[in-house]
Structures are given as C-alpha cells and as structure tokens.
Scaffold this motif. Structure first.
Motif, PDB file in Angstrom:
ATOM      1  N   GLY A 169       0.823  -1.202   0.000  1.00 25.59           N
ATOM      2  CA  GLY A 169       0.000   0.000   0.000  1.00 25.59           C
ATOM      3  C   GLY A 169       0.855   1.249   0.000  1.00 25.59           C
ATOM      4  N   GLY A 170       0.581   2.147   0.920  1.00 29.55           N
ATOM      5  CA  GLY A 170       1.319   3.406   0.976  1.00 29.55           C
ATOM      6  C   GLY A 170       2.525   3.384   1.893  1.00 29.55           C
ATOM      7  N   ARG A 171       2.868   2.214   2.412  1.00 23.91           N
ATOM      8  CA  ARG A 171       4.028   2.135   3.306  1.00 23.91           C
ATOM      9  C   ARG A 171       5.327   2.395   2.541  1.00 23.91           C
ATOM     10  NH1 ARG A 171       0.579  -2.068   4.591  1.00 23.91           N
ATOM     11  NH2 ARG A 171      -0.078  -2.260   6.784  1.00 23.91           N
ATOM     12  N   PRO A 172       6.318   2.980   3.188  1.00 23.62           N
ATOM     13  CA  PRO A 172       7.608   3.275   2.521  1.00 23.62           C
ATOM     14  C   PRO A 172       8.508   2.041   2.470  1.00 23.62           C
ATOM     15  CG  PRO A 172       7.691   4.058   4.764  1.00 23.62           C
ATOM     16  CD  PRO A 172       6.280   3.535   4.561  1.00 23.62           C
ATOM     17  N   ILE A 173       8.042   1.001   1.772  1.00 20.22           N
ATOM     18  CA  ILE A 173       8.772  -0.261   1.680  1.00 20.22           C
ATOM     19  C   ILE A 173       9.209  -0.473   0.235  1.00 20.22           C
ATOM     20  CG2 ILE A 173       8.658  -2.767   1.972  1.00 20.22           C
ATOM     21  CD1 ILE A 173       6.443  -2.317   4.047  1.00 20.22           C
ATOM     22  N   ARG A 174      10.470  -0.709   0.042  1.00 13.53           N
ATOM     23  CA  ARG A 174      10.982  -1.041  -1.279  1.00 13.53           C
ATOM     24  C   ARG A 174      10.615  -2.486  -1.636  1.00 13.53           C
ATOM     25  NH1 ARG A 174      13.098   2.442  -5.197  1.00 13.53           N
ATOM     26  NH2 ARG A 174      14.202   4.163  -4.208  1.00 13.53           N
ATOM     27  N   ILE A 175      10.319  -2.730  -2.926  1.00 16.48           N
ATOM     28  CA  ILE A 175      10.075  -4.084  -3.417  1.00 16.48           C
ATOM     29  C   ILE A 175      11.202  -4.431  -4.384  1.00 16.48           C
ATOM     30  CG2 ILE A 175       8.512  -5.617  -4.660  1.00 16.48           C
ATOM     31  CD1 ILE A 175       6.210  -3.797  -3.760  1.00 16.48           C
ATOM     32  N   GLU A 176      11.989  -5.419  -3.994  1.00 11.09           N
ATOM     33  CA  GLU A 176      13.170  -5.817  -4.743  1.00 11.09           C
ATOM     34  C   GLU A 176      12.921  -7.163  -5.413  1.00 11.09           C
ATOM     35  OE1 GLU A 176      17.777  -5.448  -3.579  1.00 11.09           O
ATOM     36  OE2 GLU A 176      16.722  -6.889  -2.322  1.00 11.09           O
ATOM     37  N   VAL A 177      13.516  -7.353  -6.569  1.00 13.59           N
ATOM     38  CA  VAL A 177      13.457  -8.656  -7.245  1.00 13.59           C
ATOM     39  C   VAL A 177      14.881  -9.110  -7.544  1.00 13.59           C
ATOM     40  CG1 VAL A 177      11.147  -8.449  -8.234  1.00 13.59           C
ATOM     41  CG2 VAL A 177      13.109  -7.520  -9.474  1.00 13.59           C
ATOM     42  N   ASP A 178      15.077 -10.430  -7.466  1.00 12.77           N
ATOM     43  CA  ASP A 178      16.414 -10.997  -7.624  1.00 12.77           C
ATOM     44  C   ASP A 178      16.294 -12.329  -8.350  1.00 12.77           C
ATOM     45  OD1 ASP A 178      18.984 -11.969  -7.400  1.00 12.77           O
ATOM     46  OD2 ASP A 178      19.050 -11.947  -5.211  1.00 12.77           O
ATOM     47  N   GLY A 179      16.947 -12.412  -9.522  1.00 15.26           N
ATOM     48  CA  GLY A 179      16.993 -13.671 -10.255  1.00 15.26           C
ATOM     49  C   GLY A 179      16.566 -13.520 -11.700  1.00 15.26           C
ATOM     50  N   GLY A 180      17.516 -13.666 -12.610  1.00 21.83           N
ATOM     51  CA  GLY A 180      17.188 -13.603 -14.027  1.00 21.83           C
ATOM     52  C   GLY A 180      16.785 -12.221 -14.510  1.00 21.83           C
ATOM     53  N   ILE A 181      17.235 -11.181 -13.819  1.00 25.28           N
ATOM     54  CA  ILE A 181      16.857  -9.820 -14.195  1.00 25.28           C
ATOM     55  C   ILE A 181      17.820  -9.280 -15.242  1.00 25.28           C
ATOM     56  CG2 ILE A 181      16.537  -7.457 -13.386  1.00 25.28           C
ATOM     57  CD1 ILE A 181      14.381  -9.451 -12.471  1.00 25.28           C
ATOM     58  N   ASP A 182      17.249  -8.822 -16.352  1.00 26.84           N
ATOM     59  CA  ASP A 182      18.020  -8.213 -17.434  1.00 26.84           C
ATOM     60  C   ASP A 182      17.110  -7.230 -18.160  1.00 26.84           C
ATOM     61  OD1 ASP A 182      16.316  -9.795 -19.014  1.00 26.84           O
ATOM     62  OD2 ASP A 182      17.852 -11.307 -19.411  1.00 26.84           O
ATOM     63  N   ALA A 183      17.534  -6.762 -19.319  1.00 28.56           N
ATOM     64  CA  ALA A 183      16.747  -5.764 -20.044  1.00 28.56           C
ATOM     65  C   ALA A 183      15.413  -6.314 -20.545  1.00 28.56           C
ATOM     66  CB  ALA A 183      17.563  -5.223 -21.224  1.00 28.56           C
ATOM     67  N   GLU A 184      15.271  -7.630 -20.622  1.00 29.26           N
ATOM     68  CA  GLU A 184      14.007  -8.232 -21.045  1.00 29.26           C
ATOM     69  C   GLU A 184      13.025  -8.379 -19.888  1.00 29.26           C
ATOM     70  OE1 GLU A 184      13.085  -8.986 -24.176  1.00 29.26           O
ATOM     71  OE2 GLU A 184      14.975  -8.067 -24.816  1.00 29.26           O
ATOM     72  N   THR A 185      13.520  -8.809 -18.733  1.00 29.50           N
ATOM     73  CA  THR A 185      12.624  -9.088 -17.609  1.00 29.50           C
ATOM     74  C   THR A 185      12.412  -7.901 -16.679  1.00 29.50           C
ATOM     75  OG1 THR A 185      14.496  -9.978 -16.347  1.00 29.50           O
ATOM     76  CG2 THR A 185      13.181 -11.545 -17.626  1.00 29.50           C
ATOM     77  N   ALA A 186      13.339  -6.957 -16.654  1.00 30.90           N
ATOM     78  CA  ALA A 186      13.215  -5.809 -15.761  1.00 30.90           C
ATOM     79  C   ALA A 186      11.898  -5.053 -15.944  1.00 30.90           C
ATOM     80  CB  ALA A 186      14.408  -4.871 -15.933  1.00 30.90           C
ATOM     81  N   PRO A 187      11.487  -4.751 -17.175  1.00 32.68           N
ATOM     82  CA  PRO A 187      10.217  -4.034 -17.334  1.00 32.68           C
ATOM     83  C   PRO A 187       9.014  -4.806 -16.808  1.00 32.68           C
ATOM     84  CG  PRO A 187      11.519  -3.927 -19.345  1.00 32.68           C
ATOM     85  CD  PRO A 187      12.177  -4.942 -18.467  1.00 32.68           C
ATOM     86  N   LEU A 188       9.055  -6.121 -16.872  1.00 31.09           N
ATOM     87  CA  LEU A 188       7.934  -6.937 -16.413  1.00 31.09           C
ATOM     88  C   LEU A 188       7.721  -6.780 -14.913  1.00 31.09           C
ATOM     89  CD1 LEU A 188       8.730 -10.264 -18.352  1.00 31.09           C
ATOM     90  CD2 LEU A 188       7.267  -8.352 -19.078  1.00 31.09           C
TER      91      LEU A 188
END
Length: 224
Positions: A169-188
């Motif tokens: 919601g509006g909480r100041p929490i970052r959402i991080e993703v890790d694994g297989g991230i590149d120019a193809e998957t980052a936008p997803l």
C-alpha cells in the motif's frame, strides 16, 4: 543510509563478479552507475552453495560509499546479524523460511541500527509478511530459486510482485526482485510494482558495466 522512493534502483549482485578482484569489481560497478551493491551470502545449508561471510563484506566496504544490500541466504541467520552489521551492511535481508521467529529477527536488525528486509522464495506465499509489514524497509521477491547465479527467470513471480505491492500500500517499503533480471525481464517486474532490481550476470558478464546498467535503465523507459 536513506532509501529513496523516487526511482527504480539497480543493485548489481557481486555473486557474478570476479572474486579474485572483489574490491575492484565493487568500486568499478559503483562508478559505472550502480545505486546499491547487492551481497549474496550463502551458507551451503539453506542454499546449495557457499559464497562469503562478514570478513569479505568488511574487506570491500572501503571500496564504495554505496548502500550495501546484504541478502542472507543462511539458516539460522540470527547469530550472524551483528557480525554483518559491524562489517558494513546497511540493509540486512533474511529469508522468511530461514528461521522460526521472523519478527524477532527483524527486531534484532533494527536494534543494530540497520534497515531490514524479508526475502521470499518462489514457493513461499506473500501472506507470511502480513504481521511484520510495519517492521520492513524492503521485501525481496526471489524470481529464481536461491543458491546460484545465472538461472532462468520464473515468470509466476510477477503476479507475486503485484500482490506484494498491493499489501505494501502506501508504506515506505521497497520491493526488490532478484533472479534472471536483465533488459528483457526488468520491465515486467517494474510494471508489477518492483523498484529495486538485482542483476548479476546481466551486468558483470556483459562489460563495460556502464553499458550493461544503461541497457537495463533504458529498457524501463521503453517498455515499463
């Protein structure tokens, strides 16, 4: 160090770097435009690989002033929190699956004066976060099974990112993703709500690092 919510951050994972030149690699990727430095700590028990411990974190801490994003893929984590805090970690993330008392672990990280996060394996539901949300600075959604670099992105986790975003919601929490991230998957994942991208092979295996980081940033402008 403060966590800026204004932009998507890129956190290169040194798991994919040249360990023979670890300090130089950290300095170079920081100079190339990294926002954070992601440190994958593995114990050969919680995950099937061993990387490094707090002494290595301490050894490279002087290579940059960038935020050290320390991802503990270890179990139990609690006995080692103080060592990583003293070594220079700015943000310490533990796995929800790694111990029986997640709330206690987060309290311990806070007591050490550090930012805290929780990581979720691909098969772990986001519901485990429900009663600790107000203690979090970051939620890490694993888009591969933890333990090795260079794995294939698991697309089912995009929906989990969306659900985590709704929980935050509006909480100041970052959402991080890790694994297989590149120019193809980052936008997803960014469209789904992620705002910190951990990238290992997509940066360290594709020098020059400036160009690799730029490619990910530009993919967000075009597709996100």
């Amino acid at each position: 160090m403060s966590i800026d919510k204004k932009k998507v951050l890129i956190a290169p994972s040194i798991l994919a770097s040249d360990f023979a030149q670890l300090g130089t690699e950290v300095a170079n990727v920081a100079d190339a435009g990294a926002d954070w430095i992601h440190l994958d700590v593995m114990d050969g028990h919680f995950v099937p690989n061993i990387t490094f411990g707090p002494d290595a974190v301490k050894a490279v801490r002087g290579s940059t002033t960038k935020l050290f994003d320390c991802h503990l893929m270890i179990s139990p984590a609690d006995p080692y929190l103080e060592a990583f805090a003293k070594a220079g970690a700015d943000l310490i993330t533990v796995h929800a699956e790694a111990g029986p008392h997640l709330d206690r672990s987060l309290q311990a990280i806070r007591a050490l004066g550090k930012k805290c996060g929780v990581a979720l394996n691909p098969s772990t539901p986001e519901s485990v976060l429900e009663y600790v949300l107000d203690k979090l600075d970051l939620i890490l959604v694993m888009t591969v099974n933890p333990g090795f670099g260079g794995q294939k992105f698991i697309h089912s986790q995009i929906e989990k990112v969306r659900r985590v975003k709704a929980m935050v919601g509006g909480r100041p929490i970052r959402i991080e993703v890790d694994g297989g991230i590149d120019a193809e998957t980052a936008p997803l994942v960014v469209r789904a709500g992620a705002d910190v991208l951990v990238a290992g092979s997509a940066i360290f295996k594709r020098p020059p690092y400036e160009d690799a980081i730029r490619a990910i940033r530009e993919s967000l402008l075009v597709r996100a």
